[in-house]
Design an enzyme around this catalytic site. Sequence first.
Site: not given
Length: 213
Positions: A41, A45, A69, A129
């Site tokens: 993943e 960021r 994110t 999640k």
Amino acid sequence: MHIIFETIEKYRVIPVIAIEDISLALPLADALLEGGLPLVEITFRTPAAAEVIQTLVEKRPELCVGAGTVLTPTNIHDAIHAGAKFGVAPGLNAETIDLAESLEWAFVPGVCTPSEIESALAMNFTILKFFPAGAMGGISMLKALSAPYSHTGIRFIPTGGISESNLAEYLATPTVLACGGTWIASKTDITEGNWEQIKKRCRKVAEIVAGLK
Ligand code: 3PG
């Protein structure tokens, strides 16, 4: 269940990566592949995220590459354009959920309360999640949250505070599909090129997963 979640369920751990330097993307991918964990993943960021995803998708097709994110519709468009097969978000955001659904993109929104779980279920999202797992109470919180919802078919991907020491306990929880975390390849590991360490941690994951059966 979207087909990509079968791959995630098979390997049971998603390395969560923040990478600044595009030149480190392929060595990182090779460490994960050689370690036997062909999942990643790449988080939005860093400004390099989309380019890293695209490079991995093009040059390492055997790696299952997702985006993390994912906070905005722009992140979704960029991730899909780069070839990310799935997306993960820390929170529950109607705008991103609606877009992911309309594009039929495998998307995992983040939750940590019963109300958020119910909002996600109302939008037909059942793979969620659980974030930040450790800070929210860890396995005991996860078990408590699972009790009233497991009959709905809900599955969690706990992330935040997961490591080799608690991975088995998380994975043994029936509602857990997989766990995510940065412990496999931290930012420092990547910038310092600690590829052997990363491979070792991937192998340890396989050992822990095998030990559950
Ligand atoms: C995430 O982005 O999902 C978390 O920051 C990962 O948490 P960890 O660093 O504790 O694994």
